[in-house]
Design a protein around this motif. Structure first.
Motif, PDB file in Angstrom:
ATOM      1  N   ALA A 177     -25.326  63.928 107.757  1.00 41.01           N
ATOM      2  CA  ALA A 177     -25.876  64.671 108.891  1.00 41.01           C
ATOM      3  C   ALA A 177     -25.031  64.357 110.115  1.00 41.01           C
ATOM      4  N   LYS A 178     -24.655  65.390 110.847  1.00 43.79           N
ATOM      5  CA  LYS A 178     -23.722  65.215 111.966  1.00 43.79           C
ATOM      6  C   LYS A 178     -24.143  66.085 113.138  1.00 43.79           C
ATOM      7  N   LEU A 179     -24.070  65.542 114.345  1.00 43.45           N
ATOM      8  CA  LEU A 179     -24.291  66.289 115.574  1.00 43.45           C
ATOM      9  C   LEU A 179     -22.978  66.345 116.334  1.00 43.45           C
ATOM     10  N   LEU A 180     -22.535  67.550 116.664  1.00 43.58           N
ATOM     11  CA  LEU A 180     -21.268  67.744 117.366  1.00 43.58           C
ATOM     12  C   LEU A 180     -21.521  68.354 118.734  1.00 43.58           C
ATOM     13  N   ARG A 181     -20.657  68.031 119.668  1.00 40.60           N
ATOM     14  CA  ARG A 181     -20.663  68.636 121.006  1.00 40.60           C
ATOM     15  C   ARG A 181     -19.269  69.196 121.255  1.00 40.60           C
ATOM     16  N   TYR A 182     -19.198  70.508 121.496  1.00 45.36           N
ATOM     17  CA  TYR A 182     -17.930  71.176 121.804  1.00 45.36           C
ATOM     18  C   TYR A 182     -17.860  71.374 123.314  1.00 45.36           C
ATOM     19  N   ASN A 183     -16.796  70.882 123.931  1.00 42.73           N
ATOM     20  CA  ASN A 183     -16.611  70.975 125.382  1.00 42.73           C
ATOM     21  C   ASN A 183     -15.303  71.697 125.672  1.00 42.73           C
ATOM     22  N   TYR A 184     -15.361  72.661 126.595  1.00 48.79           N
ATOM     23  CA  TYR A 184     -14.177  73.427 126.979  1.00 48.79           C
ATOM     24  C   TYR A 184     -13.947  73.259 128.472  1.00 48.79           C
ATOM     25  N   PHE A 185     -12.734  72.882 128.824  1.00 50.00           N
ATOM     26  CA  PHE A 185     -12.397  72.607 130.221  1.00 50.00           C
ATOM     27  C   PHE A 185     -11.404  73.631 130.741  1.00 50.00           C
ATOM     28  N   GLY A 186     -11.491  73.879 132.046  1.00 46.65           N
ATOM     29  CA  GLY A 186     -10.573  74.805 132.685  1.00 46.65           C
ATOM     30  C   GLY A 186     -11.057  76.236 132.675  1.00 46.65           C
ATOM     31  N   THR A 187     -12.337  76.462 132.366  1.00 46.00           N
ATOM     32  CA  THR A 187     -12.843  77.834 132.365  1.00 46.00           C
ATOM     33  C   THR A 187     -13.012  78.339 133.791  1.00 46.00           C
ATOM     34  N   ILE A 188     -13.034  79.649 133.931  1.00 43.96           N
ATOM     35  CA  ILE A 188     -13.237  80.232 135.252  1.00 43.96           C
ATOM     36  C   ILE A 188     -14.643  79.883 135.740  1.00 43.96           C
TER      37      ILE A 188
END
Length: 105
Positions: free
Chosen positions: A48-59
């Motif tokens: 079982a895994k919990l992931l967090r996707y983070n994106y930087f530099g968006t408008i």
């Protein structure tokens, strides 16, 4: 980067990459995860895994970040059954994602 906490079954990790989504101006993706894996007998494994996707530099005003939960059962190191759920897939409001899959070696 991955780190396993000995034989406890717990693990953490992270991943980073440069990305280009065109007009969204995102240029960096940084993902982090925490999970637990356990063998149930000689031939079955649960993960079982919990992931967090983070994106930087968006408008300004755009938020592409989201969470995902993945559960998997592996049998005989040959078949893996997976179920996943994302709460706000790729930042789209109301765009929840539920999926299932089977993979073989």
């Amino acid at each position: 980067v991955d780190y396993n906490f000995g034989d406890s079954g717990f693990y953490v990790g992270g991943w980073a990459s440069g990305v280009d989504f065109g007009a969204l101006e995102t240029n960096v993706e940084l993902d982090a995860y925490v999970g637990y894996t356990v063998d149930a007998g000689e031939n079955v494994n649960f993960d079982a895994k919990l992931l967090r996707y983070n994106y930087f530099g968006t408008i300004s005003g755009e938020n592409l970040d989201y969470n995902e939960f993945i559960g998997a059962v592996s049998v005989n190191d040959m078949l893996t059954f997976t179920v996943g759920y994302a709460n706000k897939y790729f930042g789209a409001d109301g765009e929840k994602q539920l999926y299932a899959g089977i993979a073989g070696n």
